[in-house]
Design a protein around this motif. Structure first.
Motif, PDB file in Angstrom:
ATOM      1  N   ALA A  88       0.609  -1.167  -0.342  1.00  0.00           N
ATOM      2  CA  ALA A  88       0.034   0.261  -0.541  1.00  0.00           C
ATOM      3  C   ALA A  88       0.746   1.047   0.352  1.00  0.00           C
ATOM      4  CB  ALA A  88      -0.979   0.090   0.705  1.00  0.00           C
ATOM      5  N   PHE A  89       1.536   1.512   0.803  1.00  0.00           N
ATOM      6  CA  PHE A  89       2.697   2.475   0.796  1.00  0.00           C
ATOM      7  C   PHE A  89       3.442   2.675  -0.463  1.00  0.00           C
ATOM      8  CE2 PHE A  89       6.993   4.150   1.969  1.00  0.00           C
ATOM      9  CZ  PHE A  89       6.491   5.398   2.250  1.00  0.00           C
ATOM     10  N   ASP A  90       3.842   1.613  -1.087  1.00  0.00           N
ATOM     11  CA  ASP A  90       4.869   1.807  -1.952  1.00  0.00           C
ATOM     12  C   ASP A  90       3.321   2.557  -3.342  1.00  0.00           C
ATOM     13  OD1 ASP A  90       7.559   1.102  -1.850  1.00  0.00           O
ATOM     14  OD2 ASP A  90       6.793  -1.123  -1.973  1.00  0.00           O
ATOM     15  N   LEU A  91       2.207   1.986  -3.064  1.00  0.00           N
ATOM     16  CA  LEU A  91       0.794   2.321  -4.272  1.00  0.00           C
ATOM     17  C   LEU A  91       1.244   4.070  -3.799  1.00  0.00           C
ATOM     18  CD1 LEU A  91      -0.618   1.555  -6.385  1.00  0.00           C
ATOM     19  CD2 LEU A  91      -1.885   0.735  -4.501  1.00  0.00           C
ATOM     20  N   VAL A  92       0.665   3.653  -2.758  1.00  0.00           N
ATOM     21  CA  VAL A  92       0.368   5.509  -2.502  1.00  0.00           C
ATOM     22  C   VAL A  92       1.815   6.335  -3.124  1.00  0.00           C
ATOM     23  CG1 VAL A  92       0.027   6.820  -0.612  1.00  0.00           C
ATOM     24  CG2 VAL A  92      -1.479   5.039  -1.133  1.00  0.00           C
ATOM     25  N   THR A 141      -3.433  15.544  -4.933  1.00  0.00           N
ATOM     26  CA  THR A 141      -2.692  17.127  -3.940  1.00  0.00           C
ATOM     27  C   THR A 141      -2.296  16.020  -2.801  1.00  0.00           C
ATOM     28  OG1 THR A 141      -4.935  16.449  -2.859  1.00  0.00           O
ATOM     29  CG2 THR A 141      -4.427  18.253  -4.959  1.00  0.00           C
ATOM     30  N   SER A 142      -2.317  15.184  -1.937  1.00  0.00           N
ATOM     31  CA  SER A 142      -1.487  14.452  -1.542  1.00  0.00           C
ATOM     32  C   SER A 142      -1.968  13.289  -1.223  1.00  0.00           C
ATOM     33  CB  SER A 142      -1.505  15.494  -0.205  1.00  0.00           C
ATOM     34  OG  SER A 142      -3.356  14.848  -0.183  1.00  0.00           O
ATOM     35  N   GLU A 143      -0.310  12.000  -0.986  1.00  0.00           N
ATOM     36  CA  GLU A 143      -0.733  11.222  -0.601  1.00  0.00           C
ATOM     37  C   GLU A 143      -1.981  10.091   0.497  1.00  0.00           C
ATOM     38  OE1 GLU A 143       3.217  10.420   0.954  1.00  0.00           O
ATOM     39  OE2 GLU A 143       4.253  10.337  -0.467  1.00  0.00           O
ATOM     40  N   GLY A 144      -2.370  11.349   1.003  1.00  0.00           N
ATOM     41  CA  GLY A 144      -2.706  10.748   2.831  1.00  0.00           C
ATOM     42  C   GLY A 144      -4.798  11.127   1.542  1.00  0.00           C
ATOM     43  N   THR A 145      -4.869  11.650   1.010  1.00  0.00           N
ATOM     44  CA  THR A 145      -6.556  11.360   0.129  1.00  0.00           C
ATOM     45  C   THR A 145      -6.386   9.964  -0.515  1.00  0.00           C
ATOM     46  OG1 THR A 145      -5.367  12.896  -2.167  1.00  0.00           O
ATOM     47  CG2 THR A 145      -7.012  14.217   0.061  1.00  0.00           C
ATOM     48  N   ILE A 146      -5.521   9.868  -0.996  1.00  0.00           N
ATOM     49  CA  ILE A 146      -5.268   8.547  -2.034  1.00  0.00           C
ATOM     50  C   ILE A 146      -6.037   7.567  -0.887  1.00  0.00           C
ATOM     51  CG2 ILE A 146      -3.934   6.347  -3.138  1.00  0.00           C
ATOM     52  CD1 ILE A 146      -2.451   8.738  -3.818  1.00  0.00           C
ATOM     53  N   TYR A 147      -5.825   7.518   0.438  1.00  0.00           N
ATOM     54  CA  TYR A 147      -6.433   6.584   1.115  1.00  0.00           C
ATOM     55  C   TYR A 147      -7.924   5.899   1.085  1.00  0.00           C
ATOM     56  CZ  TYR A 147      -1.639   5.377   2.860  1.00  0.00           C
ATOM     57  OH  TYR A 147      -0.508   4.778   2.675  1.00  0.00           O
ATOM     58  N   PRO A 148      -8.955   7.202   1.320  1.00  0.00           N
ATOM     59  CA  PRO A 148     -10.055   7.432   0.880  1.00  0.00           C
ATOM     60  C   PRO A 148     -10.490   6.182   0.060  1.00  0.00           C
ATOM     61  CG  PRO A 148      -9.245   9.387   1.914  1.00  0.00           C
ATOM     62  CD  PRO A 148      -8.344   8.577   1.718  1.00  0.00           C
ATOM     63  N   MET A 149     -10.107   6.692  -1.129  1.00  0.00           N
ATOM     64  CA  MET A 149      -9.898   5.997  -2.704  1.00  0.00           C
ATOM     65  C   MET A 149      -9.797   4.331  -2.120  1.00  0.00           C
ATOM     66  SD  MET A 149      -8.710   6.717  -5.743  1.00  0.00           S
ATOM     67  CE  MET A 149      -6.879   6.700  -5.814  1.00  0.00           C
ATOM     68  N   LEU A 150      -8.750   4.230  -1.594  1.00  0.00           N
ATOM     69  CA  LEU A 150      -8.261   2.780  -1.438  1.00  0.00           C
ATOM     70  C   LEU A 150      -9.480   2.033  -0.865  1.00  0.00           C
ATOM     71  CD1 LEU A 150      -4.592   3.023  -0.963  1.00  0.00           C
ATOM     72  CD2 LEU A 150      -5.791   1.547  -3.189  1.00  0.00           C
ATOM     73  N   GLY A 151     -10.176   2.331  -0.021  1.00  0.00           N
ATOM     74  CA  GLY A 151     -11.001   2.281   1.003  1.00  0.00           C
ATOM     75  C   GLY A 151     -12.095   1.888  -0.444  1.00  0.00           C
ATOM     76  N   ARG A 152     -12.402   3.084  -0.909  1.00  0.00           N
ATOM     77  CA  ARG A 152     -14.194   3.074  -1.988  1.00  0.00           C
ATOM     78  C   ARG A 152     -13.968   1.407  -2.046  1.00  0.00           C
ATOM     79  NH1 ARG A 152     -17.527   6.248  -3.708  1.00  0.00           N
ATOM     80  NH2 ARG A 152     -19.371   4.753  -5.397  1.00  0.00           N
ATOM     81  N   LEU A 153     -12.749   2.063  -3.185  1.00  0.00           N
ATOM     82  CA  LEU A 153     -12.414   0.357  -4.229  1.00  0.00           C
ATOM     83  C   LEU A 153     -12.515  -0.904  -3.200  1.00  0.00           C
ATOM     84  CD1 LEU A 153      -9.075   2.004  -6.195  1.00  0.00           C
ATOM     85  CD2 LEU A 153     -11.764   1.634  -7.093  1.00  0.00           C
ATOM     86  N   ARG A 154     -12.527  -0.783  -2.157  1.00  0.00           N
ATOM     87  CA  ARG A 154     -12.436  -2.196  -1.915  1.00  0.00           C
ATOM     88  C   ARG A 154     -13.818  -2.140  -0.997  1.00  0.00           C
ATOM     89  NH1 ARG A 154      -8.479  -1.521   2.651  1.00  0.00           N
ATOM     90  NH2 ARG A 154      -9.571  -0.150   4.063  1.00  0.00           N
ATOM     91  N   ARG A 157       2.530  -5.908   6.565  1.00  0.00           N
ATOM     92  CA  ARG A 157       2.275  -4.596   5.612  1.00  0.00           C
ATOM     93  C   ARG A 157       1.096  -5.053   4.617  1.00  0.00           C
ATOM     94  NH1 ARG A 157       7.926  -3.468   2.346  1.00  0.00           N
ATOM     95  NH2 ARG A 157       8.916  -2.385   3.977  1.00  0.00           N
ATOM     96  N   ARG A 158       0.405  -4.006   4.590  1.00  0.00           N
ATOM     97  CA  ARG A 158      -0.715  -4.130   4.064  1.00  0.00           C
ATOM     98  C   ARG A 158      -1.073  -4.390   2.601  1.00  0.00           C
ATOM     99  NH1 ARG A 158      -6.310  -2.183   5.422  1.00  0.00           N
ATOM    100  NH2 ARG A 158      -5.532  -1.261   7.036  1.00  0.00           N
ATOM    101  N   TYR A 159      -0.968  -5.163   1.958  1.00  0.00           N
ATOM    102  CA  TYR A 159      -0.963  -4.942   0.116  1.00  0.00           C
ATOM    103  C   TYR A 159      -2.085  -5.468  -0.258  1.00  0.00           C
ATOM    104  CZ  TYR A 159       4.269  -5.925   0.087  1.00  0.00           C
ATOM    105  OH  TYR A 159       4.824  -6.478   0.344  1.00  0.00           O
ATOM    106  N   TYR A 160      -2.507  -4.962  -1.553  1.00  0.00           N
ATOM    107  CA  TYR A 160      -3.152  -4.806  -2.328  1.00  0.00           C
ATOM    108  C   TYR A 160      -3.431  -5.373  -3.713  1.00  0.00           C
ATOM    109  CZ  TYR A 160      -5.624  -0.723   0.037  1.00  0.00           C
ATOM    110  OH  TYR A 160      -6.452   0.160   1.334  1.00  0.00           O
TER     111      TYR A 160
END
Lengths: 123, 203
Positions: free
Chosen positions: A39-43, A54-67, A85-88
């Protein structure tokens, strides 16, 4: 680089924001196409694509949505050093959505390009 | 030193995502925490500037919360005229038009999409709606209570519980007022302060 978001006022039109969101989700799916990723590398990689987010942090809500949508799934894996580690990973549903998007995107992009270049000719 | 800015960042994030469903709050805060841990694990000898850099790349917690809200289809309403009028009327509306002013404030409070139910209860019972109501009732001769008090005590009790002030009794304004003030002082302040802080942050 065309700037969609002014970091000072954060004024993005709702339409632009929505368009960007939809495109971004499929870019994530594309980045997972070759196999699962940490996840970290992906982001980090996504955030390093100029103009994407705009920022790394805003990617996480999107990952949650995709999940939640079932397009990706995540799992924990032991790491040689440090915490697990969390893998996607892309699901078959996600792979299908990516294929569909590819076709749509190419058609849409070509259509926009045609209109834009036409506009230039007449203008 | 470095940990403190991480703690502050995560605290801000938790505060900003408070209106998301609990599961999503946990998930998001967990992932951001992992991200910070992973980034710092890459730099075993990280300085304060490194930490700041990691947090800057993550971005403003408020932006992350906004993104999460939009991904979840939750729209945080913005405070408008209704909210400001409600906040003005709840404490002093009863002084402008006895009782009615307060009730109008209450209706505005509960019809507002800005506040959560919890905020609305706090607003009705403690601050700003509940604090002055017992005083106002006494000031105006307990217009609600005494007007309806055919059989005194029962009506007064109903009235007292509605205003969140269990100690107001019909006998003697001064004593009853002091009683309610004491009680108000013992009411938990933290939730009401947070509710006010939330209102202040509204654009």
């Amino acid at each position: 680089m065309p700037r969609m978001v002014d970091p000072g006022t954060k004024q993005t039109s709702p339409l632009t924001a929505q368009l960007r969101r939809g495109v971004l989700e499929h870019c994530v799916l594309a980045m997972l196409e070759k196999g699962e990723r940490y996840a970290f590398d992906l982001v980090r990689d996504l955030a390093n694509v100029e103009g994407m987010v705009t920022s790394e942090g805003t990617i996480y809500p999107m990952l949650g949505r995709l999940r939640r949508d079932g397009a990706v799934e995540s799992s924990w894996q032991e790491s040689p050093a440090g915490p697990p580690r969390r893998y996607y990973r892309l699901t078959s549903k996600g792979a299908g959505a990516l294929e569909e998007f590819r076709g749509e995107w190419i058609r849409f992009r070509d259509a926009v390009d045609r209109v834009l270049s036409g506009g230039e000719r007449h203008g | 030193m470095a940990d403190r800015s991480v703690d502050r960042y995560l605290r801000d994030l938790k505060e900003d995502v408070r209106d998301l469903p609990k599961a999503q709050q946990r998930e998001l805060v967990g992932e951001i925490t992992e991200h910070i841990d992973s980034a710092l694990a890459e730099m075993p000898a990280h300085t304060e500037a490194d930490v700041r850099n990691v947090l800057e790349h993550l971005g403003d917690p408020a932006d992350i919360a906004t993104e999460a809200r939009e991904r979840l289809g939750i729209h945080r309403a913005k405070a408008g005229l209704r909210e400001y009028v409600a906040v003005i009327l709840l404490p002093i509306g009863g002084l402008i038009i006895p009782v009615i002013g307060w009730i109008v404030g209450l209706v505005l409070l509960w019809s507002s999409p800005v506040w959560t139910s919890r905020d609305k209860w706090i607003g009705s019972l403690i601050i700003p709606g509940g604090l002055l109501l017992p005083g106002e009732l006494l000031l105006y001769g307990g217009s609600v209570c005494s007007n309806t008090s055919v059989n005194g005590q029962v009506a007064t009790d109903t009235c007292a519980s509605a205003s969140g002030c269990a100690s107001s009794s019909g006998d003697g304004g001064v004593r009853s007022r002091r009683g309610s003030t004491d009680r108000d002082r013992h009411l938990p302040r933290a939730p009401s302060e947070r509710a006010l802080a939330r209102l202040r942050r509204m654009p």
